[in-house]
Design a protein around this motif. Sequence first.
Motif, PDB file in Angstrom:
ATOM      1  N   ASP A   1      12.893  -3.390 -11.062  1.00 27.79           N
ATOM      2  CA  ASP A   1      13.185  -5.029 -10.646  1.00 27.79           C
ATOM      3  C   ASP A   1      12.013  -5.825 -10.074  1.00 27.79           C
ATOM      4  O   ASP A   1      11.964  -6.942  -9.766  1.00 27.79           O
ATOM      5  CB  ASP A   1      14.530  -4.842  -9.904  1.00 27.79           C
ATOM      6  CG  ASP A   1      15.537  -4.355 -10.761  1.00 27.79           C
ATOM      7  OD1 ASP A   1      15.668  -4.483 -11.930  1.00 27.79           O
ATOM      8  OD2 ASP A   1      16.506  -3.493 -10.330  1.00 27.79           O
ATOM      9  N   ASN A   2      11.129  -4.868  -9.153  1.00 29.37           N
ATOM     10  CA  ASN A   2      10.175  -5.645  -8.440  1.00 29.37           C
ATOM     11  C   ASN A   2       8.844  -4.858  -8.091  1.00 29.37           C
ATOM     12  O   ASN A   2       8.844  -3.701  -8.751  1.00 29.37           O
ATOM     13  CB  ASN A   2      10.972  -5.991  -7.080  1.00 29.37           C
ATOM     14  CG  ASN A   2      11.397  -4.729  -6.385  1.00 29.37           C
ATOM     15  OD1 ASN A   2      10.699  -3.652  -6.064  1.00 29.37           O
ATOM     16  ND2 ASN A   2      12.753  -4.915  -6.040  1.00 29.37           N
ATOM     17  N   LEU A   3       7.897  -5.344  -7.370  1.00 32.92           N
ATOM     18  CA  LEU A   3       6.782  -4.681  -7.126  1.00 32.92           C
ATOM     19  C   LEU A   3       6.857  -3.370  -6.399  1.00 32.92           C
ATOM     20  O   LEU A   3       6.112  -2.352  -6.722  1.00 32.92           O
ATOM     21  CB  LEU A   3       5.701  -5.568  -6.765  1.00 32.92           C
ATOM     22  CG  LEU A   3       5.102  -6.674  -7.575  1.00 32.92           C
ATOM     23  CD1 LEU A   3       4.321  -7.606  -6.869  1.00 32.92           C
ATOM     24  CD2 LEU A   3       4.125  -5.835  -8.788  1.00 32.92           C
ATOM     25  N   GLU A   4       7.568  -3.321  -5.692  1.00 35.67           N
ATOM     26  CA  GLU A   4       7.863  -2.270  -4.490  1.00 35.67           C
ATOM     27  C   GLU A   4       8.275  -1.140  -5.420  1.00 35.67           C
ATOM     28  O   GLU A   4       8.020   0.042  -5.174  1.00 35.67           O
ATOM     29  CB  GLU A   4       8.715  -2.595  -3.298  1.00 35.67           C
ATOM     30  CG  GLU A   4       8.131  -3.371  -2.052  1.00 35.67           C
ATOM     31  CD  GLU A   4       8.590  -3.238  -1.219  1.00 35.67           C
ATOM     32  OE1 GLU A   4       9.740  -2.413  -0.861  1.00 35.67           O
ATOM     33  OE2 GLU A   4       8.317  -3.999  -0.128  1.00 35.67           O
ATOM     34  N   GLU A   5       9.461  -1.560  -6.442  1.00 39.43           N
ATOM     35  CA  GLU A   5      10.117  -0.559  -7.150  1.00 39.43           C
ATOM     36  C   GLU A   5       8.948   0.301  -8.118  1.00 39.43           C
ATOM     37  O   GLU A   5       8.795   1.336  -8.415  1.00 39.43           O
ATOM     38  CB  GLU A   5      11.205  -0.690  -7.903  1.00 39.43           C
ATOM     39  CG  GLU A   5      12.304  -1.053  -6.889  1.00 39.43           C
ATOM     40  CD  GLU A   5      13.538  -1.264  -7.947  1.00 39.43           C
ATOM     41  OE1 GLU A   5      13.457  -1.394  -9.182  1.00 39.43           O
ATOM     42  OE2 GLU A   5      14.587  -1.701  -7.321  1.00 39.43           O
ATOM     43  N   ALA A   6       7.973  -0.547  -8.664  1.00 41.98           N
ATOM     44  CA  ALA A   6       6.718  -0.153  -9.507  1.00 41.98           C
ATOM     45  C   ALA A   6       5.852   0.662  -8.783  1.00 41.98           C
ATOM     46  O   ALA A   6       5.476   1.791  -9.435  1.00 41.98           O
ATOM     47  CB  ALA A   6       6.070  -1.567 -10.007  1.00 41.98           C
ATOM     48  N   VAL A   7       5.450   0.449  -7.525  1.00 38.15           N
ATOM     49  CA  VAL A   7       4.499   1.227  -6.748  1.00 38.15           C
ATOM     50  C   VAL A   7       5.401   2.473  -6.229  1.00 38.15           C
ATOM     51  O   VAL A   7       4.665   3.592  -6.546  1.00 38.15           O
ATOM     52  CB  VAL A   7       4.193   0.483  -5.451  1.00 38.15           C
ATOM     53  CG1 VAL A   7       3.161   1.446  -4.535  1.00 38.15           C
ATOM     54  CG2 VAL A   7       3.369  -0.811  -5.761  1.00 38.15           C
TER      55      VAL A   7
ATOM     56  N   GLU B   1      -3.749   6.994  -4.084  1.00 37.24           N
ATOM     57  CA  GLU B   1      -4.218   5.728  -3.357  1.00 37.24           C
ATOM     58  C   GLU B   1      -3.608   4.348  -3.999  1.00 37.24           C
ATOM     59  O   GLU B   1      -3.851   4.402  -5.242  1.00 37.24           O
ATOM     60  CB  GLU B   1      -5.635   5.665  -3.315  1.00 37.24           C
ATOM     61  CG  GLU B   1      -6.170   4.575  -2.600  1.00 37.24           C
ATOM     62  CD  GLU B   1      -7.657   4.377  -2.497  1.00 37.24           C
ATOM     63  OE1 GLU B   1      -8.309   3.608  -2.153  1.00 37.24           O
ATOM     64  OE2 GLU B   1      -8.402   5.689  -2.533  1.00 37.24           O
ATOM     65  N   VAL B   2      -2.918   3.770  -3.672  1.00 31.01           N
ATOM     66  CA  VAL B   2      -2.336   2.403  -4.143  1.00 31.01           C
ATOM     67  C   VAL B   2      -2.767   1.071  -3.145  1.00 31.01           C
ATOM     68  O   VAL B   2      -2.452   1.189  -1.834  1.00 31.01           O
ATOM     69  CB  VAL B   2      -0.961   2.710  -4.305  1.00 31.01           C
ATOM     70  CG1 VAL B   2      -0.541   1.066  -4.952  1.00 31.01           C
ATOM     71  CG2 VAL B   2      -0.482   3.774  -4.927  1.00 31.01           C
TER      72      VAL B   2
ATOM     73  N   GLU C   1       0.783  -1.257  -0.118  1.00 30.11           N
ATOM     74  CA  GLU C   1      -0.075   0.034   0.000  1.00 30.11           C
ATOM     75  C   GLU C   1       0.800   1.208  -0.044  1.00 30.11           C
ATOM     76  O   GLU C   1       2.054   1.148   0.631  1.00 30.11           O
ATOM     77  CB  GLU C   1      -0.719   0.062   1.247  1.00 30.11           C
ATOM     78  CG  GLU C   1      -1.860  -0.944   1.148  1.00 30.11           C
ATOM     79  CD  GLU C   1      -2.617  -1.035   2.768  1.00 30.11           C
ATOM     80  OE1 GLU C   1      -2.285  -0.553   3.460  1.00 30.11           O
ATOM     81  OE2 GLU C   1      -3.911  -1.795   2.641  1.00 30.11           O
ATOM     82  N   SER C   2       0.339   2.341  -0.486  1.00 31.90           N
ATOM     83  CA  SER C   2       1.100   3.620  -0.613  1.00 31.90           C
ATOM     84  C   SER C   2       1.637   4.131   0.716  1.00 31.90           C
ATOM     85  O   SER C   2       2.707   4.859   0.641  1.00 31.90           O
ATOM     86  CB  SER C   2       0.226   4.856  -1.259  1.00 31.90           C
ATOM     87  OG  SER C   2      -1.129   4.667  -0.772  1.00 31.90           O
ATOM     88  N   ASN C   3       0.747   3.912   1.685  1.00 29.94           N
ATOM     89  CA  ASN C   3       1.169   4.270   3.285  1.00 29.94           C
ATOM     90  C   ASN C   3       2.328   3.454   3.756  1.00 29.94           C
ATOM     91  O   ASN C   3       2.809   4.003   4.884  1.00 29.94           O
ATOM     92  CB  ASN C   3      -0.086   4.353   4.038  1.00 29.94           C
ATOM     93  CG  ASN C   3      -0.562   2.861   4.434  1.00 29.94           C
ATOM     94  OD1 ASN C   3       0.148   1.860   4.107  1.00 29.94           O
ATOM     95  ND2 ASN C   3      -1.698   2.889   4.831  1.00 29.94           N
TER      96      ASN C   3
END
Length: 264
Positions: free
Chosen positions: A101-107, A63-64, A49-51
């Motif tokens: 490289d990963n989902l956290e970087e994408a968010v 909002e993610v 989540e964005s928070n």
Amino acid sequence: MKKLIIIALSSTFLFSACKNDSKQENKNDPEKAVTIKEQTLQINSSTIESNQFDICKENICPEVQLEYLVAKGKYSEKINQENEAYLIEIFNSTPSPSSVDNLEEAVQKFINDYFKFKNEFPETPAAYEAEISQEELIKTDSLLTYKTKFYLFTGGAHGYGATRFLNFNLNNGNKLTNAELFSDPEGFTAYAEKRFREKYEITSENINANGFFFEEDTYKLPENIAITEDEVILIYNPYEAASYAQGQLELVFKKENVKKYLNY
């Protein structure tokens, strides 16, 4: 008669003893127990989540909400790599895609793009939004299917939402193409076209007569197909075969009616 009873009781005792010995053997051999557990594919859920990001603790962020599946066990590394790349590709459909490289970087990139957008257009009330969720649609000895629903908004007249299926062969962990779902792709395509024409009342020879836009005026299967225990589901997302206003198009067939075309 007594001999038969004695033999039956002896057999029952021996069977129970073998089962108990097997259980005791696994209990006394933790490495074997771990191996058995590793061979069983487990599917769990994880959330981003964005928070969670530092920048969002002091600023108003888009909002993610990303809820995705993580496999553990046999072939899980393959499955997780494919799924992560698949989800990253959804974020790459935004106005400024890039390699991450990963989902956290994408968010993180999605959030950064939002702040760049607000810096360029500070008066705009528009806010970015990303909502992605996954569920396990079916898991058999040979087939695993993830269902992904998402909605992205990055300004403009409207956002974009879609439903997608990701299929895996559990005999090797490989992602399946749509063609690999079928033993007779051509036969199934002909069957699906007939049902499509019936549902959308297409009486003309031209498949696009009622406002559809299949390329070269030729019916094609959708990008997203799933096979469950009882059904075969075809989903055409917006813009795939019709306008955004027509929304998502869906065909659902009873599996028993099309099983001769299927590999799963």
